[in-house]
Design a protein around this motif. Structure first.
Motif, PDB file in Angstrom:
ATOM      1  N   LEU A 282       0.840  -1.196   0.000  1.00 36.73           N
ATOM      2  CA  LEU A 282       0.000   0.000   0.000  1.00 36.73           C
ATOM      3  C   LEU A 282       0.875   1.245   0.000  1.00 36.73           C
ATOM      4  O   LEU A 282       1.821   1.356   0.763  1.00 36.73           O
ATOM      5  CB  LEU A 282      -0.897  -0.002   1.238  1.00 36.73           C
ATOM      6  CG  LEU A 282      -1.901   1.124   1.351  1.00 36.73           C
ATOM      7  CD1 LEU A 282      -2.954   1.026   0.248  1.00 36.73           C
ATOM      8  CD2 LEU A 282      -2.590   1.071   2.703  1.00 36.73           C
ATOM      9  N   SER A 283       0.562   2.178  -0.872  1.00 38.19           N
ATOM     10  CA  SER A 283       1.284   3.446  -0.904  1.00 38.19           C
ATOM     11  C   SER A 283       0.949   4.227   0.357  1.00 38.19           C
ATOM     12  O   SER A 283      -0.207   4.479   0.649  1.00 38.19           O
ATOM     13  CB  SER A 283       0.881   4.239  -2.141  1.00 38.19           C
ATOM     14  OG  SER A 283       1.497   5.496  -2.134  1.00 38.19           O
TER      15      SER A 283
ATOM     16  N   VAL B 137      -2.177   3.112   9.129  1.00 41.16           N
ATOM     17  CA  VAL B 137      -3.330   2.296   9.477  1.00 41.16           C
ATOM     18  C   VAL B 137      -4.602   2.981   9.024  1.00 41.16           C
ATOM     19  O   VAL B 137      -4.798   4.169   9.262  1.00 41.16           O
ATOM     20  CB  VAL B 137      -3.375   2.042  10.996  1.00 41.16           C
ATOM     21  CG1 VAL B 137      -4.666   1.369  11.395  1.00 41.16           C
ATOM     22  CG2 VAL B 137      -2.186   1.213  11.423  1.00 41.16           C
ATOM     23  N   GLY B 138      -5.455   2.244   8.349  1.00 41.50           N
ATOM     24  CA  GLY B 138      -6.739   2.775   7.948  1.00 41.50           C
ATOM     25  C   GLY B 138      -6.725   3.612   6.685  1.00 41.50           C
ATOM     26  O   GLY B 138      -7.693   4.293   6.383  1.00 41.50           O
ATOM     27  N   LEU B 139      -5.610   3.577   5.936  1.00 38.13           N
ATOM     28  CA  LEU B 139      -5.579   4.313   4.664  1.00 38.13           C
ATOM     29  C   LEU B 139      -6.631   3.766   3.717  1.00 38.13           C
ATOM     30  O   LEU B 139      -7.285   4.523   3.014  1.00 38.13           O
ATOM     31  CB  LEU B 139      -4.204   4.212   4.011  1.00 38.13           C
ATOM     32  CG  LEU B 139      -3.113   5.096   4.586  1.00 38.13           C
ATOM     33  CD1 LEU B 139      -1.813   4.881   3.840  1.00 38.13           C
ATOM     34  CD2 LEU B 139      -3.507   6.557   4.556  1.00 38.13           C
ATOM     35  N   GLU B 140      -6.742   2.446   3.684  1.00 41.66           N
ATOM     36  CA  GLU B 140      -7.785   1.826   2.882  1.00 41.66           C
ATOM     37  C   GLU B 140      -9.071   1.858   3.694  1.00 41.66           C
ATOM     38  O   GLU B 140      -9.048   1.752   4.914  1.00 41.66           O
ATOM     39  CB  GLU B 140      -7.420   0.393   2.504  1.00 41.66           C
ATOM     40  CG  GLU B 140      -7.343  -0.581   3.664  1.00 41.66           C
ATOM     41  CD  GLU B 140      -6.124  -0.459   4.578  1.00 41.66           C
ATOM     42  OE1 GLU B 140      -6.126  -1.164   5.599  1.00 41.66           O
ATOM     43  OE2 GLU B 140      -5.203   0.307   4.285  1.00 41.66           O
ATOM     44  N   SER B 141     -10.164   2.067   3.023  1.00 42.76           N
ATOM     45  CA  SER B 141     -11.444   2.089   3.721  1.00 42.76           C
ATOM     46  C   SER B 141     -11.683   0.742   4.389  1.00 42.76           C
ATOM     47  O   SER B 141     -11.403  -0.304   3.818  1.00 42.76           O
ATOM     48  CB  SER B 141     -12.559   2.394   2.722  1.00 42.76           C
ATOM     49  OG  SER B 141     -13.774   2.473   3.389  1.00 42.76           O
ATOM     50  N   ASN B 142     -12.169   0.778   5.629  1.00 43.48           N
ATOM     51  CA  ASN B 142     -12.485  -0.457   6.339  1.00 43.48           C
ATOM     52  C   ASN B 142     -13.688  -0.181   7.236  1.00 43.48           C
ATOM     53  O   ASN B 142     -14.155   0.948   7.340  1.00 43.48           O
ATOM     54  CB  ASN B 142     -11.269  -0.994   7.103  1.00 43.48           C
ATOM     55  CG  ASN B 142     -10.803  -0.053   8.189  1.00 43.48           C
ATOM     56  OD1 ASN B 142     -11.424   0.035   9.242  1.00 43.48           O
ATOM     57  ND2 ASN B 142      -9.709   0.673   7.941  1.00 43.48           N
TER      58      ASN B 142
ATOM     59  N   GLY C 249     -13.032   6.234   9.056  1.00 44.81           N
ATOM     60  CA  GLY C 249     -13.748   7.248   8.295  1.00 44.81           C
ATOM     61  C   GLY C 249     -12.902   8.488   8.136  1.00 44.81           C
ATOM     62  O   GLY C 249     -11.759   8.565   8.621  1.00 44.81           O
ATOM     63  N   LEU C 250     -13.477   9.460   7.461  1.00 47.15           N
ATOM     64  CA  LEU C 250     -12.818  10.730   7.203  1.00 47.15           C
ATOM     65  C   LEU C 250     -13.727  11.858   7.647  1.00 47.15           C
ATOM     66  O   LEU C 250     -14.953  11.750   7.551  1.00 47.15           O
ATOM     67  CB  LEU C 250     -12.533  10.885   5.710  1.00 47.15           C
ATOM     68  CG  LEU C 250     -11.691   9.808   5.042  1.00 47.15           C
ATOM     69  CD1 LEU C 250     -11.735   9.956   3.525  1.00 47.15           C
ATOM     70  CD2 LEU C 250     -10.253   9.885   5.531  1.00 47.15           C
TER      71      LEU C 250
END
Length: 138
Positions: free
Chosen positions: A43-44, A55-60, A64-65
């Motif tokens: 993962l970039s 941690v959590g860069l990819e949606s899971n 959230g944002l």
């Protein structure tokens, strides 16, 4: 949420917050562990200085944002951990982290939330019972 310092959540961010928090309440009530997403070395990442910035860069299911910030939950047994970072890996002040926590944990008394400040991430800890008994969902 109007009136929160630094934040102007969009409707979508509010909807996502409610989805994440409803899922967390379900996990807590069912006594299930909330785990961090599996580490993906491909993962970039914006920075390799600190692992929790990635941690959590990819949606899971537990992230959230809101505005320029990311939030990620994990939890075991009777304690939940909220991690707040900047989307771009920039430093996050304690006040910024508290504003994000205030948005995400609306209704949970701040006196029941323990803060572990950092430079690039802010960490908040609180009990399952404190969340279940106080969290406000829209």
């Amino acid at each position: 949420m109007p009136g929160l310092p630094f934040l102007s959540p969009s409707t979508e961010e509010g909807v996502r917050r409610n989805e994440v928090m409803a899922r967390i309440l379900e996990y807590v009530r069912d006594n299930r562990t909330i785990k961090l997403p599996a580490f993906d070395p491909m993962l970039s990442r914006p920075s390799d200085r600190f692992a929790l910035l990635s941690v959590g860069l990819e949606s899971n299911d537990f992230s959230g944002l809101v505005d320029d910030y990311r939030y990620q939950f994990e939890g075991e047994e009777d304690l939940l951990h909220l991690i707040v970072t900047h989307r771009d890996g920039k430093p996050v002040s304690t006040a910024e982290g508290q504003a994000v926590a205030g948005f995400v944990l609306r209704g949970v008394p701040t006196a029941l939330i323990w803060l572990r400040p950092g430079e690039y991430s802010q960490h908040f800890y609180f009990g399952h019972d404190d969340l279940v008994g106080n969290l406000i969902l829209d």
